[in-house]
Scaffold this motif. Sequence first.
Motif, PDB file in Angstrom:
ATOM      1  N   PRO A  15       0.837  -1.205   0.000  1.00  0.00           N
ATOM      2  CA  PRO A  15       0.000   0.000   0.000  1.00  0.00           C
ATOM      3  C   PRO A  15       0.875   1.260   0.000  1.00  0.00           C
ATOM      4  O   PRO A  15       1.951   1.266   0.593  1.00  0.00           O
ATOM      5  CB  PRO A  15      -0.779  -0.103   1.310  1.00  0.00           C
ATOM      6  CG  PRO A  15      -0.689  -1.524   1.727  1.00  0.00           C
ATOM      7  CD  PRO A  15       0.600  -2.046   1.163  1.00  0.00           C
ATOM      8  N   GLN A  16       0.429   2.303  -0.684  1.00  0.00           N
ATOM      9  CA  GLN A  16       1.184   3.554  -0.694  1.00  0.00           C
ATOM     10  C   GLN A  16       1.235   4.107   0.726  1.00  0.00           C
ATOM     11  O   GLN A  16       0.208   4.241   1.394  1.00  0.00           O
ATOM     12  CB  GLN A  16       0.527   4.549  -1.635  1.00  0.00           C
ATOM     13  CG  GLN A  16       1.365   5.781  -1.881  1.00  0.00           C
ATOM     14  CD  GLN A  16       0.745   6.677  -2.923  1.00  0.00           C
ATOM     15  OE1 GLN A  16      -0.465   6.816  -2.991  1.00  0.00           O
ATOM     16  NE2 GLN A  16       1.577   7.280  -3.751  1.00  0.00           N
ATOM     17  N   ASP A  17       2.437   4.391   1.193  1.00  0.00           N
ATOM     18  CA  ASP A  17       2.634   4.832   2.571  1.00  0.00           C
ATOM     19  C   ASP A  17       3.862   5.738   2.603  1.00  0.00           C
ATOM     20  O   ASP A  17       4.994   5.261   2.571  1.00  0.00           O
ATOM     21  CB  ASP A  17       2.825   3.607   3.472  1.00  0.00           C
ATOM     22  CG  ASP A  17       2.950   3.942   4.944  1.00  0.00           C
ATOM     23  OD1 ASP A  17       3.275   5.095   5.282  1.00  0.00           O
ATOM     24  OD2 ASP A  17       2.735   3.027   5.759  1.00  0.00           O
ATOM     25  N   TYR A  18       3.633   7.044   2.632  1.00  0.00           N
ATOM     26  CA  TYR A  18       4.749   7.985   2.600  1.00  0.00           C
ATOM     27  C   TYR A  18       5.593   7.942   3.866  1.00  0.00           C
ATOM     28  O   TYR A  18       6.788   8.224   3.820  1.00  0.00           O
ATOM     29  CB  TYR A  18       4.246   9.408   2.342  1.00  0.00           C
ATOM     30  CG  TYR A  18       3.787   9.613   0.927  1.00  0.00           C
ATOM     31  CD1 TYR A  18       4.658   9.451  -0.141  1.00  0.00           C
ATOM     32  CD2 TYR A  18       2.473   9.953   0.643  1.00  0.00           C
ATOM     33  CE1 TYR A  18       4.233   9.624  -1.450  1.00  0.00           C
ATOM     34  CE2 TYR A  18       2.038  10.142  -0.665  1.00  0.00           C
ATOM     35  CZ  TYR A  18       2.925   9.966  -1.700  1.00  0.00           C
ATOM     36  OH  TYR A  18       2.509  10.140  -2.990  1.00  0.00           O
ATOM     37  N   VAL A  19       4.994   7.590   4.996  1.00  0.00           N
ATOM     38  CA  VAL A  19       5.764   7.491   6.237  1.00  0.00           C
ATOM     39  C   VAL A  19       6.794   6.371   6.110  1.00  0.00           C
ATOM     40  O   VAL A  19       7.978   6.557   6.387  1.00  0.00           O
ATOM     41  CB  VAL A  19       4.840   7.269   7.460  1.00  0.00           C
ATOM     42  CG1 VAL A  19       5.643   6.945   8.707  1.00  0.00           C
ATOM     43  CG2 VAL A  19       3.970   8.503   7.690  1.00  0.00           C
ATOM     44  N   ARG A  20       6.360   5.201   5.660  1.00  0.00           N
ATOM     45  CA  ARG A  20       7.305   4.085   5.488  1.00  0.00           C
ATOM     46  C   ARG A  20       8.303   4.370   4.370  1.00  0.00           C
ATOM     47  O   ARG A  20       9.471   4.010   4.463  1.00  0.00           O
ATOM     48  CB  ARG A  20       6.562   2.797   5.229  1.00  0.00           C
ATOM     49  CG  ARG A  20       5.728   2.381   6.427  1.00  0.00           C
ATOM     50  CD  ARG A  20       5.827   0.895   6.682  1.00  0.00           C
ATOM     51  NE  ARG A  20       4.984   0.547   7.800  1.00  0.00           N
ATOM     52  CZ  ARG A  20       5.407   0.451   9.056  1.00  0.00           C
ATOM     53  NH1 ARG A  20       6.650   0.680   9.328  1.00  0.00           N
ATOM     54  NH2 ARG A  20       4.583   0.123  10.023  1.00  0.00           N
ATOM     55  N   ALA A  21       7.843   5.031   3.315  1.00  0.00           N
ATOM     56  CA  ALA A  21       8.764   5.398   2.229  1.00  0.00           C
ATOM     57  C   ALA A  21       9.860   6.317   2.765  1.00  0.00           C
ATOM     58  O   ALA A  21      11.051   6.086   2.521  1.00  0.00           O
ATOM     59  CB  ALA A  21       7.992   6.084   1.105  1.00  0.00           C
ATOM     60  N   TYR A  22       9.463   7.327   3.514  1.00  0.00           N
ATOM     61  CA  TYR A  22      10.433   8.267   4.082  1.00  0.00           C
ATOM     62  C   TYR A  22      11.403   7.536   5.006  1.00  0.00           C
ATOM     63  O   TYR A  22      12.600   7.808   5.002  1.00  0.00           O
ATOM     64  CB  TYR A  22       9.694   9.377   4.833  1.00  0.00           C
ATOM     65  CG  TYR A  22      10.584  10.507   5.290  1.00  0.00           C
ATOM     66  CD1 TYR A  22      10.681  11.664   4.533  1.00  0.00           C
ATOM     67  CD2 TYR A  22      11.304  10.430   6.474  1.00  0.00           C
ATOM     68  CE1 TYR A  22      11.491  12.726   4.951  1.00  0.00           C
ATOM     69  CE2 TYR A  22      12.117  11.470   6.895  1.00  0.00           C
ATOM     70  CZ  TYR A  22      12.201  12.606   6.128  1.00  0.00           C
ATOM     71  OH  TYR A  22      13.007  13.645   6.550  1.00  0.00           O
ATOM     72  N   MET A  23      10.876   6.603   5.801  1.00  0.00           N
ATOM     73  CA  MET A  23      11.732   5.823   6.705  1.00  0.00           C
ATOM     74  C   MET A  23      12.823   5.104   5.908  1.00  0.00           C
ATOM     75  O   MET A  23      14.006   5.174   6.245  1.00  0.00           O
ATOM     76  CB  MET A  23      10.902   4.803   7.483  1.00  0.00           C
ATOM     77  CG  MET A  23      11.742   3.914   8.390  1.00  0.00           C
ATOM     78  SD  MET A  23      10.865   2.446   9.002  1.00  0.00           S
ATOM     79  CE  MET A  23      11.101   1.333   7.627  1.00  0.00           C
ATOM     80  N   TRP A  24      12.435   4.401   4.839  1.00  0.00           N
ATOM     81  CA  TRP A  24      13.407   3.645   4.044  1.00  0.00           C
ATOM     82  C   TRP A  24      14.376   4.566   3.321  1.00  0.00           C
ATOM     83  O   TRP A  24      15.575   4.276   3.226  1.00  0.00           O
ATOM     84  CB  TRP A  24      12.698   2.709   3.073  1.00  0.00           C
ATOM     85  CG  TRP A  24      12.107   1.523   3.781  1.00  0.00           C
ATOM     86  CD1 TRP A  24      10.793   1.234   3.917  1.00  0.00           C
ATOM     87  CD2 TRP A  24      12.817   0.483   4.471  1.00  0.00           C
ATOM     88  NE1 TRP A  24      10.639   0.078   4.649  1.00  0.00           N
ATOM     89  CE2 TRP A  24      11.862  -0.404   5.003  1.00  0.00           C
ATOM     90  CE3 TRP A  24      14.166   0.225   4.698  1.00  0.00           C
ATOM     91  CZ2 TRP A  24      12.218  -1.526   5.735  1.00  0.00           C
ATOM     92  CZ3 TRP A  24      14.516  -0.907   5.430  1.00  0.00           C
ATOM     93  CH2 TRP A  24      13.544  -1.764   5.943  1.00  0.00           C
ATOM     94  N   PHE A  25      13.892   5.688   2.803  1.00  0.00           N
ATOM     95  CA  PHE A  25      14.792   6.644   2.164  1.00  0.00           C
ATOM     96  C   PHE A  25      15.798   7.187   3.170  1.00  0.00           C
ATOM     97  O   PHE A  25      16.975   7.356   2.869  1.00  0.00           O
ATOM     98  CB  PHE A  25      14.009   7.803   1.535  1.00  0.00           C
ATOM     99  CG  PHE A  25      13.136   7.421   0.379  1.00  0.00           C
ATOM    100  CD1 PHE A  25      13.520   6.453  -0.536  1.00  0.00           C
ATOM    101  CD2 PHE A  25      11.917   8.049   0.189  1.00  0.00           C
ATOM    102  CE1 PHE A  25      12.709   6.108  -1.619  1.00  0.00           C
ATOM    103  CE2 PHE A  25      11.105   7.722  -0.886  1.00  0.00           C
ATOM    104  CZ  PHE A  25      11.495   6.745  -1.786  1.00  0.00           C
TER     105      PHE A  25
END
Length: 71
Positions: A15-25
């Motif tokens: 699922p699209q999740d900017y919080v998790r995306a930011y975490m991984w970045f």
Amino acid sequence: MLYLGVMYAEGRGAPQDYVRAYMWFSLSAAQGEQRAVKTLEMAAQRMTSDLINQAQTLAHEWKPATQLTPH
């Protein structure tokens, strides 16, 4: 880590999740991945400060899984 961030940012395979995306970045950038630094900045533009704080907390608490050894 960079590609996990892309997966969450674009909603590919998860699922699209900017919080998790930011975490991984963030984790990827901390390991010196220059592409992650630029992507991290772009992701931050789509997020509130509260969401960025959540992502930073997740990144701080993240620990790699231990290797499993066969019995």
